[in-house]
Enzyme design. Structure first.
Site, PDB file in Angstrom:
ATOM      1  N   SER A   7      20.024  -1.662 -15.206  1.00  0.00           N
ATOM      2  CA  SER A   7      19.959  -0.731 -14.085  1.00  0.00           C
ATOM      3  C   SER A   7      19.077   0.455 -14.443  1.00  0.00           C
ATOM      4  CB  SER A   7      21.365  -0.238 -13.735  1.00  0.00           C
ATOM      5  OG  SER A   7      21.261   0.813 -12.806  1.00  0.00           O
ATOM      6  N   HIS A  32      17.502  -3.838 -11.923  1.00  0.00           N
ATOM      7  CA  HIS A  32      18.393  -3.413 -10.832  1.00  0.00           C
ATOM      8  C   HIS A  32      17.979  -2.002 -10.411  1.00  0.00           C
ATOM      9  CE1 HIS A  32      22.300  -3.465  -8.702  1.00  0.00           C
ATOM     10  NE2 HIS A  32      22.444  -2.210  -9.080  1.00  0.00           N
ATOM     11  N   ASP A  34      18.871   1.166  -7.977  1.00  0.00           N
ATOM     12  CA  ASP A  34      19.954   1.779  -7.202  1.00  0.00           C
ATOM     13  C   ASP A  34      19.427   2.831  -6.233  1.00  0.00           C
ATOM     14  OD1 ASP A  34      22.444   0.635  -8.257  1.00  0.00           O
ATOM     15  OD2 ASP A  34      21.765   1.487 -10.161  1.00  0.00           O
ATOM     16  N   MET A  36      20.573   5.593  -3.410  1.00  0.00           N
ATOM     17  CA  MET A  36      21.740   6.345  -2.905  1.00  0.00           C
ATOM     18  C   MET A  36      21.264   7.408  -1.917  1.00  0.00           C
ATOM     19  SD  MET A  36      23.650   6.993  -6.530  1.00  0.00           S
ATOM     20  CE  MET A  36      23.799   5.675  -7.746  1.00  0.00           C
ATOM     21  N   HIS A  65      19.798  -2.318  -4.767  1.00  0.00           N
ATOM     22  CA  HIS A  65      21.198  -2.104  -4.375  1.00  0.00           C
ATOM     23  C   HIS A  65      21.217  -0.882  -3.459  1.00  0.00           C
ATOM     24  CE1 HIS A  65      25.460  -0.807  -5.966  1.00  0.00           C
ATOM     25  NE2 HIS A  65      25.474  -1.119  -4.682  1.00  0.00           N
ATOM     26  N   MET A  67      22.837   1.726  -1.503  1.00  0.00           N
ATOM     27  CA  MET A  67      24.090   2.453  -1.256  1.00  0.00           C
ATOM     28  C   MET A  67      23.784   3.483  -0.176  1.00  0.00           C
ATOM     29  SD  MET A  67      25.273   2.786  -5.219  1.00  0.00           S
ATOM     30  CE  MET A  67      23.662   2.342  -5.859  1.00  0.00           C
ATOM     31  N   MET A 138      31.372  -4.601  -6.942  1.00  0.00           N
ATOM     32  CA  MET A 138      31.339  -3.349  -7.720  1.00  0.00           C
ATOM     33  C   MET A 138      32.560  -3.289  -8.649  1.00  0.00           C
ATOM     34  SD  MET A 138      28.561  -1.923  -6.925  1.00  0.00           S
ATOM     35  CE  MET A 138      28.805  -0.503  -7.996  1.00  0.00           C
ATOM     36  N   PHE A 144      27.592   6.580  -9.382  1.00  0.00           N
ATOM     37  CA  PHE A 144      27.249   7.150 -10.688  1.00  0.00           C
ATOM     38  C   PHE A 144      27.247   6.075 -11.767  1.00  0.00           C
ATOM     39  CE2 PHE A 144      29.136  10.402  -8.092  1.00  0.00           C
ATOM     40  CZ  PHE A 144      28.260  11.470  -8.242  1.00  0.00           C
ATOM     41  N   GLY A 145      26.347   6.225 -12.743  1.00  0.00           N
ATOM     42  CA  GLY A 145      26.380   5.360 -13.913  1.00  0.00           C
ATOM     43  C   GLY A 145      27.408   5.884 -14.908  1.00  0.00           C
ATOM     44  N   GLY A 146      27.677   5.092 -15.921  1.00  0.00           N
ATOM     45  CA  GLY A 146      28.501   5.553 -17.037  1.00  0.00           C
ATOM     46  C   GLY A 146      29.999   5.622 -16.781  1.00  0.00           C
ATOM     47  N   ASP A 176      28.601  -4.980 -11.158  1.00  0.00           N
ATOM     48  CA  ASP A 176      27.852  -3.745 -11.396  1.00  0.00           C
ATOM     49  C   ASP A 176      28.836  -2.614 -11.682  1.00  0.00           C
ATOM     50  OD1 ASP A 176      26.023  -1.665 -11.380  1.00  0.00           O
ATOM     51  OD2 ASP A 176      25.573  -1.817  -9.230  1.00  0.00           O
ATOM     52  N   GLY A 177      28.702  -2.033 -12.907  1.00  0.00           N
ATOM     53  CA  GLY A 177      29.491  -0.858 -13.245  1.00  0.00           C
ATOM     54  C   GLY A 177      30.357  -1.077 -14.473  1.00  0.00           C
ATOM     55  N   GLY A 178      30.050  -0.315 -15.531  1.00  0.00           N
ATOM     56  CA  GLY A 178      30.866  -0.367 -16.738  1.00  0.00           C
ATOM     57  C   GLY A 178      30.745  -1.674 -17.520  1.00  0.00           C
ATOM     58  N   GLY A 198      23.632  -0.558 -16.945  1.00  0.00           N
ATOM     59  CA  GLY A 198      22.800   0.641 -17.070  1.00  0.00           C
ATOM     60  C   GLY A 198      22.907   1.222 -18.464  1.00  0.00           C
TER      61      GLY A 198
HETATM   62  C1  DX5 Z   1      26.508   2.783  -9.745  1.00  0.00           C
HETATM   63  C2  DX5 Z   1      25.295   1.900  -9.789  1.00  0.00           C
HETATM   64  C3  DX5 Z   1      25.155   1.127 -11.035  1.00  0.00           C
HETATM   65  C4  DX5 Z   1      24.992   1.936 -12.291  1.00  0.00           C
HETATM   66  C5  DX5 Z   1      25.671   1.162 -13.400  1.00  0.00           C
HETATM   67  O1  DX5 Z   1      26.731   3.186  -8.447  1.00  0.00           O
HETATM   68  O2  DX5 Z   1      25.326   0.987  -8.721  1.00  0.00           O
HETATM   69  O3  DX5 Z   1      24.104   0.171 -10.921  1.00  0.00           O
HETATM   70  O4  DX5 Z   1      23.658   2.167 -12.646  1.00  0.00           O
HETATM   71  O5  DX5 Z   1      25.687   1.938 -14.543  1.00  0.00           O
HETATM   72  P1  DX5 Z   1      26.585   1.595 -15.809  1.00  0.00           P
HETATM   73  O6  DX5 Z   1      26.173   0.215 -16.265  1.00  0.00           O
HETATM   74  O7  DX5 Z   1      26.224   2.659 -16.775  1.00  0.00           O
HETATM   75  O8  DX5 Z   1      28.002   1.621 -15.368  1.00  0.00           O
HETATM   76 ZN    ZN Z   2      23.905  -0.725  -8.693  1.00  0.00          ZN
END
Ligand code: DX5
Ligand code: ZN
Length: 218
Positions: A7, A32, A34, A36, A65, A67, A138, A144-146, A176-178, A198
């Site tokens: 990501s 990927h 993102d 937003m 993606h 959002m 999801m 948010f990432g992380g 996607d996520g974590g 990500g």
């Molecule tokens: C969050 C995004 C993800 C994000 C994932 O809304 O859609 O794609 O970048 O980040 P990590 O892998 O760090 O959770």
């Molecule tokens: Zn995403």
């Protein structure tokens, strides 16, 4: 085989072309992207001009993606900007408008997917299963990432896997996520085809090892 989609949200935005080349050489399958809007999710990331620039800098498969609220407004434009696959959230509009957005993506000759927030039940994909190429589940709240991986989403993955397999369909499941080397095997076991990651890829200096660890081949 499992596909890995780093990501770009976690990449160094001042060096995007180098970051993309680095993960390409590290054997990433997709990128990927993102998007937003600050309304559907409480954050703003990147949009059409950035995607256009990225498209010129790489030939990798670009997985967008969205959002964003009412994605029908922009779905075609993200295709023309260079996305190979466009994901829209089922929660982002009324079902008939979501279907229109998916059809608009198909009309541009691109692949389309539907995305589910953590609170959305797996059955929400059923009206679209014959139209789409991918379901994105999801495993964090989008925005948010992380964040930490929500393991309870694996029941949703398993239910969607069963529905796809019962139809003999080729629809892919993405999460996607974590996703990191600890949680990736849980996703793979549940039947996921594409892992978005990500932080686990871009926030480590050795992207090759990071991607191998996600594939479980290290
Ligand atoms: C969050 C995004 C993800 C994000 C994932 O809304 O859609 O794609 O970048 O980040 P990590 O892998 O760090 O959770
Ligand atoms: Zn995403």
């Amino acid at each position: 085989m499992i596909r890995i989609a780093p990501s770009l949200l976690a990449a160094d935005f001042s060096r995007l072309a180098e970051e993309m080349e680095d993960v390409r050489q590290a054997s990433a399958d997709w990128l990927h992207f993102d998007v937003m809007d600050g309304l559907f999710v409480p954050n703003i990331s990147m949009g059409i001009p950035v995607l256009e620039s990225i498209r010129k800098a790489t030939d990798m498969f670009l997985d967008a993606h969205l959002m964003i609220a009412e994605p029908i407004r922009y779905a075609s434009r993200f295709c023309r900007a260079g996305a190979d696959l466009v994901n829209v959230h089922v929660e982002a509009d009324r079902p008939e408008q979501i279907e229109k957005a998916l059809l608009a993506v198909k009309e541009e000759g691109k692949r389309c997917g539907v995305t589910l927030k953590p609170a959305t039940s797996w059955e929400a994909v059923l009206p679209y299963l014959d139209l789409i190429d991918l379901v994105l589940v999801m495993t964090v709240e989008p925005g948010f990432g992380g964040q930490s991986f929500m393991q309870e989403q694996m029941d949703k993955v398993r239910a969607i896997r069963r529905a796809i397999d019962e139809r003999g369909s080729e629809v892919l499941i993405e999460v996607d996520g974590g996703v990191d080397p600890r949680t990736a095997p849980i996703c793979i076991e549940a039947g996921v085809d594409v892992l978005v990651a990500g932080s686990a890829v871009f926030r480590t200096p050795d992207r090759k090892t990071a991607i191998q660890l996600l594939r479980g081949s290290c």
